[in-house]
Design an enzyme around this catalytic site. Structure first.
Site, mmCIF file in Angstrom:
data_model
loop_
_atom_site.group_PDB
_atom_site.id
_atom_site.type_symbol
_atom_site.label_atom_id
_atom_site.label_comp_id
_atom_site.label_asym_id
_atom_site.label_seq_id
_atom_site.Cartn_x
_atom_site.Cartn_y
_atom_site.Cartn_z
ATOM 1 N N GLU A 199 8.289 0.236 1.658
ATOM 2 C CA GLU A 199 8.518 -0.317 3.006
ATOM 3 C C GLU A 199 8.776 -1.820 2.904
ATOM 4 O OE1 GLU A 199 5.232 0.790 5.512
ATOM 5 O OE2 GLU A 199 5.395 2.879 4.914
ATOM 6 N N HIS B 127 6.877 3.428 10.169
ATOM 7 C CA HIS B 127 5.423 3.167 10.130
ATOM 8 C C HIS B 127 4.900 2.764 11.519
ATOM 9 C CE1 HIS B 127 2.003 2.047 7.134
ATOM 10 N NE2 HIS B 127 1.511 2.495 8.282
ATOM 11 N N ARG C 129 0.621 7.372 3.234
ATOM 12 C CA ARG C 129 1.266 6.217 2.612
ATOM 13 C C ARG C 129 2.440 6.742 1.789
ATOM 14 N NH1 ARG C 129 -1.026 3.616 5.776
ATOM 15 N NH2 ARG C 129 -2.466 1.869 5.473
HETATM 16 O O1 GLV Z 1 -1.214 2.767 8.592
HETATM 17 C C1 GLV Z 1 -2.079 2.531 9.364
HETATM 18 C C2 GLV Z 1 -3.477 2.372 9.032
HETATM 19 O O2 GLV Z 1 -3.811 2.464 7.836
HETATM 20 O O3 GLV Z 1 -4.283 2.124 9.925
#
Ligand code: GLV
Length: 335
Positions: free
Chosen positions: A277, A295, A248
Site C-alpha cells: 500500500e 484500506h 493485511r
Molecule cells: O487496519 C485497520 C486497523 O488495524 O485498525
C-alpha cells in the site's frame, strides 16, 4: 512546573475535543521530520527528550517508518509508551519495543474496529460472489450492464465461508454471514470454545483451504503469517473459490493471487488491503472480477471517533497513571 510531553504522530481526524482536553495534563509536540531519516535525526537532536508517550496512526509510518529495533534504540529513554490507533500493529515490532531498556510499552484498539472491519468484509464477500464490479464499472462508462453483460454471480446461501483467524473480527463476520445463510468453518492455531467461535466448525488449515467457497483472511500480520496464502495454498482450494482480505495485504502473496485469478482457479476476490500500500498490483486492477477498496475497513465516522478516543485514553492513562489501558498482548505482563 512543566507538563510531560506527548508526541503526536499523525492526524486527529475527529476527536479534537478529547485531544484538546489532553493539554490539561500534557504538552503536545509534533515532529518537524517528514521521513524516517529526518525523524531519527530529530530523535537524536534531543527535541523529544521529555516525551513520555506518543499517539500514532497507521499513515504516520510515512514519517517514522516501522517501529523496529533501529528506531526504538534512537528514541529517548523518557519515551515509555506508544499508543497505536488501530487494531493491527504490524508496523510496530512489539518484541523490539519490549527488549528496549526500559521497555517501550505499546497499546492498540482491542474490539472497537471489529464491526466496521467485518462490515467491509461482508460488502466484499457479496460484491465478489455476485460479480458486481464489471457492471458497476460499465454503468459509469455509460454502457449500462456492458455488452455482453457480466457473468452471473453466486448467492451466498448454502455456501461455505472459511475464516482464517477467528478473533474478534472473524467472529463478528461469522455472525453476520449466518444471516446470509453461509455455513462457517474456521482455522486458528488452537480450537476455541464453541461459544467463542460463535458455533463455527473448527477445521485444519488444509481442510479450510479445501472446503471454503469463500475464504476470508482475518489474521494478524507477523513473520509467521506473511504469505500464509501463496501458490501451494491456492492449489489446495476449490476451483471457483472467492478470496476476501480485510486483514493485511502481505498475509497473501499477491503475485500468486493474480496468477490464480488469471487461470480462473480463483473466481474473484474482494480486497481492502494490499501488499505494498498504496501501490496496487496491476494484475488486480486490470481484472474486472476484483472488488478493490483502498484500506477503508474502519473509515466511518462512528468507528474513527471511537478509535481516536480510545487511543487518546491510552495516552492519558500513560501520562497520569504510568500505564496503558489496552496494552498489546505481548506487553500485558510488562506493566
Ligand atoms: O487496519 C485497520 C486497523 O488495524 O485498525
Amino acid at each position: 512546573m512543566s507538563k510531560p510531553k506527548v508526541l503526536q504522530l499523525g492526524e486527529i481526524v475527529l476527536a479534537h475535543d478529547k485531544w484538546e482536553q489532553l493539554t490539561d495534563v500534557a504538552e503536545i509536540v509534533t515532529p518537524k521530520a517528514t521521513n524516517r531519516e529526518e525523524f531519527i535525526a530529530e530523535c537524536k537532536s534531543g527535541r523529544f527528550d521529555d516525551v513520555i508517550a506518543a499517539y500514532r496512526t497507521f499513515p504516520s509510518v510515512s514519517i517514522t517508518g516501522i517501529f523496529d529495533e533501529e528506531l526504538v534504540q534512537a528514541i529517548p529513554k523518557s519515551w515509555r509508551f506508544l499508543a497505536h490507533n488501530g487494531a493491527g500493529y504490524d508496523q510496530v515490532d512489539a518484541h523490539a519495543c519490549a527488549a528496549r531498556d526500559p521497555p517501550l510499552l505499546v497499546s492498540n484498539i482491542p474490539t472497537i474496529a471489529d464491526d466496521s472491519t467485518a462490515d467491509t468484509a461482508v460488502f466484499l464477500i457479496l460484491g465478489a460472489l455476485r460479480n458486481l464490479n464489471p457492471s458497476m464499472q460499465a454503468l459509469r462508462e455509460g454502457k449500462w450492464k456492458g455488452s455482453p453483460p457480466p457473468a452471473l454471480g453466486h448467492d451466498p446461501q448454502g455456501k461455505t465461508l472459511g475464516i482464517l483467524g477467528m478473533g474478534g473480527i472473524g467472529r463478528n463476520l461469522k455472525v453476520k454471514m449466518d444471516v446470509f445463510g453461509m455455513k462457517a468453518i474456521y482455522h486458528n492455531r488452537r480450537k476455541m470454545s464453541s461459544e467463542d467461535a460463535a458455533g463455527a466448525e473448527y477445521v485444519s488449515f488444509d481442510e479450510l483451504l479445501a472446503r471454503s467457497d469463500v475464504l476470508s483472511l482475518n489474521l494478524p500480520l507477523n513473520p509467521k503469517t506473511r504469505h500464509i496464502i501463496s501458490t501451494a495454498e491456492f492449489a489446495k482450494m476449490k476451483k471457483g473459490v472467492v478470496i476476501v482480505n480485510t486483514a493485511r495485504g502481505p498475509v497473501m502473496d499477491e503475485d500468486a493471487l493474480v496468477k490464480a485469478l488469471d487461470s480462473g482457479h480463483v473466481a474473484s476476490c474482494g480486497l481492502d488491503v494490499f501488499e505494498e500500500e498504496p501501490k496496487v498490483h496491476e494484475g488486480l486492477i486490470r481484472n474486472p472480477r476484483t472488488v478493490l477498496v483502498p484500506h477503508m475497513g474502519t473509515w466511518c465516522i462512528e468507528t474513527q471517533m471511537m478509535m481516536e478516543e480510545w487511543t487518546i485514553g491510552n495516552v492519558r492513562e500513560a501520562v497520569t497513571k504510568g500505564k496503558l489501558v489496552s496494552p498489546v498482548p505481548e506487553h500485558v505482563d510488562l506493566q
